[in-house]
Design a protein around this motif. Structure first.
Motif, short mmCIF file in Angstrom:
data_model
loop_
_atom_site.label_atom_id
_atom_site.label_comp_id
_atom_site.label_asym_id
_atom_site.label_seq_id
_atom_site.Cartn_x
_atom_site.Cartn_y
_atom_site.Cartn_z
N UNK A 260 0.79 -1.07 0.08
CA UNK A 260 -0.05 0.04 -0.03
C UNK A 260 0.73 1.04 -0.04
N UNK A 261 0.50 2.25 -0.97
CA UNK A 261 1.42 3.43 -0.99
C UNK A 261 0.37 4.57 -1.45
N UNK A 262 -0.42 4.82 -0.32
CA UNK A 262 -1.49 5.99 -1.10
C UNK A 262 -0.88 7.26 -0.33
N UNK A 263 -1.95 8.31 -0.31
CA UNK A 263 -1.46 9.55 0.08
C UNK A 263 -1.31 9.65 1.61
N UNK A 264 -1.86 8.76 2.26
CA UNK A 264 -1.66 8.81 3.98
C UNK A 264 -0.72 7.89 4.49
N UNK A 265 -0.43 6.53 3.91
CA UNK A 265 0.45 5.78 4.66
C UNK A 265 1.15 4.83 3.48
N UNK A 266 2.38 4.09 4.12
CA UNK A 266 2.91 3.09 3.15
C UNK A 266 2.89 1.77 4.16
N UNK A 267 2.58 0.63 3.59
CA UNK A 267 2.61 -0.52 4.40
C UNK A 267 2.37 -1.65 3.55
N UNK A 268 2.23 -2.81 4.11
CA UNK A 268 2.15 -4.46 3.55
C UNK A 268 1.03 -5.08 4.24
N UNK A 269 0.36 -5.85 3.54
CA UNK A 269 -0.50 -6.76 4.27
C UNK A 269 -0.59 -8.11 3.58
N UNK A 270 -1.21 -8.97 4.38
CA UNK A 270 -1.06 -10.57 4.07
C UNK A 270 -2.63 -10.44 3.49
N UNK A 271 -2.48 -10.82 1.98
CA UNK A 271 -3.93 -10.94 1.52
C UNK A 271 -4.65 -12.10 1.85
N UNK A 272 -4.18 -13.22 2.31
CA UNK A 272 -4.91 -14.27 2.83
C UNK A 272 -5.75 -14.09 4.04
#
Length: 291
Positions: A260-272
């Motif tokens: 995720x890299x939007x206007x508010x945050x950068x992150x990673x998540x597990x789609x499972x």
């Protein structure tokens, strides 16, 4: 598996033992070994109390779940049985080893996976063909318990039969999951499987480059697309990992992640574990933290 299921597995192992000629202290040693060894690999949860490097997600179901450590745990309960109950019984080692082996191996079939081959490999092995809480196990063991109450003399037989049905359930679930997984291999570069709580249903997470799709599928109906996600693959994650080490652990622990890299945050998540617009395994930082 969840702690309740592991406990039930331990009780089912104890119930499958013929204890007609055992003394009370010997029965206590067997109960301690069967239930305790069925739980002991999860002792790694205490690591979260001193983890200040964001490694807990990798530690949990890590080295304590290694198949190579199973005899060590078994010997521990042989020793405890002697210290607490003065019982010397070589069969306790076999019971303890089997209990730990069932714990470690059953965790392989969940989407979470386990460090089954540590320390020789830190790959998190996962088949994703059995849900983390499988009520089919509970029904099988509950049925064996009721039958054993009605005919106590045949109690061990009923629980041995229950273990046969548990093994059969795992085989049927896993074969179906494998067949479904193979249906996606020609179309997607990365695939992960997560069994649903309803038997014979699966969530399939498939990824090509930045496109991630999540399907509901089984062998008897057409697949249903549930979510379409976009991963910001070009994002520089070094800033995220420096600020949030838990994110690096999640990145390494998961089969693949959505970035995720939007206007508010950068992150990673597990789609499972993506449900209702979010994943409960999501590590991120606010954009202001990257400056």
């Amino acid at each position: 598996m969840d702690s309740i299921t592991h406990t039930l597995f331990g009780l089912a192992l104890y119930a499958a033992v013929d204890k007609k000629h055992m003394e009370k202290t010997q029965k206590r040693a067997y109960l301690l070994t069967a239930v305790g060894a069925s739980q002991i690999p999860d002792i790694d949860v205490i690591s979260q109390f001193w983890d200040n490097e964001g490694l807990y997600q990798m530690w949990h179901r890590g080295i304590t779940h290694s198949v190579f450590l199973t005899p060590v745990w078994s010997l521990l309960f042989v020793l405890l049985s002697f210290l607490l109950f003065k019982i010397k019984d070589p069969k306790l080692f076999s019971l303890g080893w089997l209990a730990v082996f069932i714990h470690d191996t059953s965790d392989l079939f969940n989407a979470w996976g386990t460090g089954y081959l540590e320390p020789y490999s830190n790959i998190r092995l996962t088949f994703g063909t059995i849900p983390i809480i499988d009520f089919v196990f509970w029904v099988i063991l509950g049925t064996a318990f009721i039958a054993s109450r009605k005919n106590k003399a045949k109690g061990p037989y009923y629980f041995k039969l229950a273990w046969v049905f548990i093994a059969l359930h795992i085989v049927v679930q896993s074969v179906q999951g494998w067949l479904i997984y193979n249906q996606y291999e020609n179309d997607y570069k990365q695939i992960a499987l997560s069994a649903g709580f309803i038997p014979w249903t699966y969530t399939v997470i498939a990824k090509n480059e930045s496109d991630v799709k999540i399907f509901q599928d089984n062998l008897f109906t057409d697949r249903k697309l549930q979510y379409e996600l976009t991963s910001a693959e070009e994002t520089d994650l070094d800033r995220l990992f420096a600020k949030k080490p838990e994110a690096k652990t999640l990145y390494e622990w998961s089969p693949f992640v959505v970035i995720v890299d939007d206007g508010e945050k950068i992150g990673v998540y597990d789609p499972r574990f993506y449900r209702n617009g979010q994943s409960f395994l999501f590590e991120y930082i606010d954009k202001t933290q990257t400056k």
